[in-house]
Write a protein that holds these residues in place. Sequence first.
Motif, PDB file in Angstrom:
ATOM      1  N   LEU A 116       0.864  -1.053   0.077  1.00 26.19           N
ATOM      2  CA  LEU A 116       0.095   0.121  -0.006  1.00 26.19           C
ATOM      3  C   LEU A 116       0.990   1.320  -0.046  1.00 26.19           C
ATOM      4  O   LEU A 116       1.603   1.709   1.077  1.00 26.19           O
ATOM      5  N   ARG A 117       0.932   2.155  -1.263  1.00 27.46           N
ATOM      6  CA  ARG A 117       1.879   2.988  -1.478  1.00 27.46           C
ATOM      7  C   ARG A 117       1.017   4.242  -0.479  1.00 27.46           C
ATOM      8  O   ARG A 117      -0.183   4.794  -0.852  1.00 27.46           O
ATOM      9  N   PHE A 118       2.071   4.822   0.160  1.00 22.89           N
ATOM     10  CA  PHE A 118       1.457   6.259   1.081  1.00 22.89           C
ATOM     11  C   PHE A 118       1.413   7.602   0.102  1.00 22.89           C
ATOM     12  O   PHE A 118       0.640   8.293   0.618  1.00 22.89           O
ATOM     13  N   ASN A 129     -12.449   2.650  -3.530  1.00 23.00           N
ATOM     14  CA  ASN A 129     -13.281   3.400  -2.712  1.00 23.00           C
ATOM     15  C   ASN A 129     -12.972   4.626  -2.767  1.00 23.00           C
ATOM     16  O   ASN A 129     -11.730   4.897  -3.332  1.00 23.00           O
ATOM     17  N   ASP A 130     -13.497   5.664  -1.870  1.00 23.83           N
ATOM     18  CA  ASP A 130     -12.706   6.749  -1.683  1.00 23.83           C
ATOM     19  C   ASP A 130     -11.334   7.024  -1.230  1.00 23.83           C
ATOM     20  O   ASP A 130     -10.702   8.142  -1.229  1.00 23.83           O
ATOM     21  N   HIS A 131     -10.948   5.938  -0.705  1.00 22.65           N
ATOM     22  CA  HIS A 131      -9.845   6.249  -0.178  1.00 22.65           C
ATOM     23  C   HIS A 131      -8.557   5.125  -0.466  1.00 22.65           C
ATOM     24  O   HIS A 131      -7.262   5.838  -0.345  1.00 22.65           O
ATOM     25  N   PHE A 132      -8.827   4.154  -1.273  1.00 23.00           N
ATOM     26  CA  PHE A 132      -7.710   3.327  -1.568  1.00 23.00           C
ATOM     27  C   PHE A 132      -8.037   2.825  -3.314  1.00 23.00           C
ATOM     28  O   PHE A 132      -9.354   2.750  -3.751  1.00 23.00           O
ATOM     29  N   GLY A 183      -2.744   1.936  -3.564  1.00 23.37           N
ATOM     30  CA  GLY A 183      -2.237   3.585  -3.435  1.00 23.37           C
ATOM     31  C   GLY A 183      -3.382   4.124  -2.549  1.00 23.37           C
ATOM     32  O   GLY A 183      -4.522   3.490  -2.716  1.00 23.37           O
ATOM     33  N   VAL A 184      -2.866   5.195  -2.027  1.00 27.07           N
ATOM     34  CA  VAL A 184      -3.961   5.890  -1.284  1.00 27.07           C
ATOM     35  C   VAL A 184      -4.538   7.168  -2.349  1.00 27.07           C
ATOM     36  O   VAL A 184      -3.564   7.756  -2.864  1.00 27.07           O
ATOM     37  N   TYR A 185      -5.863   7.592  -2.024  1.00 23.71           N
ATOM     38  CA  TYR A 185      -6.027   8.828  -2.543  1.00 23.71           C
ATOM     39  C   TYR A 185      -5.970  10.060  -1.712  1.00 23.71           C
ATOM     40  O   TYR A 185      -6.264  11.293  -2.086  1.00 23.71           O
ATOM     41  N   GLU A 186      -5.637   9.884  -0.401  1.00 16.41           N
ATOM     42  CA  GLU A 186      -5.404  10.955   0.825  1.00 16.41           C
ATOM     43  C   GLU A 186      -4.243  10.614   1.438  1.00 16.41           C
ATOM     44  O   GLU A 186      -3.738   9.621   1.717  1.00 16.41           O
ATOM     45  N   GLU A 187      -3.384  11.948   2.137  1.00 15.68           N
ATOM     46  CA  GLU A 187      -2.403  11.812   2.782  1.00 15.68           C
ATOM     47  C   GLU A 187      -2.630  11.074   4.227  1.00 15.68           C
ATOM     48  O   GLU A 187      -3.706  11.636   4.848  1.00 15.68           O
ATOM     49  N   TYR A 188      -1.822  10.247   4.515  1.00 15.03           N
ATOM     50  CA  TYR A 188      -1.911   9.702   5.972  1.00 15.03           C
ATOM     51  C   TYR A 188      -0.769  10.415   6.871  1.00 15.03           C
ATOM     52  O   TYR A 188      -0.995  10.187   8.176  1.00 15.03           O
ATOM     53  N   PHE A 189       0.293  10.812   6.386  1.00 13.27           N
ATOM     54  CA  PHE A 189       1.227  11.354   7.170  1.00 13.27           C
ATOM     55  C   PHE A 189       1.650  12.586   6.602  1.00 13.27           C
ATOM     56  O   PHE A 189       1.905  12.827   5.331  1.00 13.27           O
ATOM     57  N   SER A 190       2.000  13.623   7.305  1.00 10.37           N
ATOM     58  CA  SER A 190       2.567  14.958   7.134  1.00 10.37           C
ATOM     59  C   SER A 190       3.856  15.013   7.361  1.00 10.37           C
ATOM     60  O   SER A 190       4.003  14.721   8.579  1.00 10.37           O
TER      61      SER A 190
END
Length: 191
Positions: A116-118, A129-132, A183-190
């Motif tokens: 799962l790419r961040f 889905n909206d997230h992945f 992969g993700v559609y939103e950032e999980y880490f800043s």
Amino acid sequence: MSAVVGKPDMAIVVLSCDKYSDLWRPFFELFFRFWPDCPYPVLLFANQDTYDDTRVTTVHSGTDPDWSTSIKRCLAQIQQRHVCLFFDDVFLDRPVRAQHMQRLIDWVGTQDPDYLRFRRFPKPDQRLNDHFGLCIEGRPYRTSVFGIWKREVLMDLLHEGESAWDFEHRSVARSAQYSKFHGVYEEYFSY
């Protein structure tokens, strides 16, 4: 193999080497400030030096012939099914949002991805889905290091003699045998 249900068997892994030990203190100070309730063991991959903090376990690779060989040596010493990889210079700069992370952890626990790419860019190729989303074979950065990996898949894709940059470029073709790259559609880490 059926999907793992519930909390994934995972470790947070910080990829480093002794020559970058000056990064360890600021990395871990920020990591634990911004993710104080991290529910997973935190491992530092290094050569021979050890970071002195009871919250961190150092895993030693020994001499450093190249990036991939050292990482593979360390991965062979741990048992977790998944590893969440960070580089030693990825300094968190905002709190990790608990609800956000719980969504990611729940998804990994039920879907059991190979990877799962961040990073959000490039975006996944097929929305789940909206997230992945799914990252199809042959696409650039399908195998970017920063993310959650099934440990055995990562070990299979690492080839001796490669740098991190070589790995991200060359392992794209090698990853074609695996279908669960996301992969993700939103950032999980800043950071």
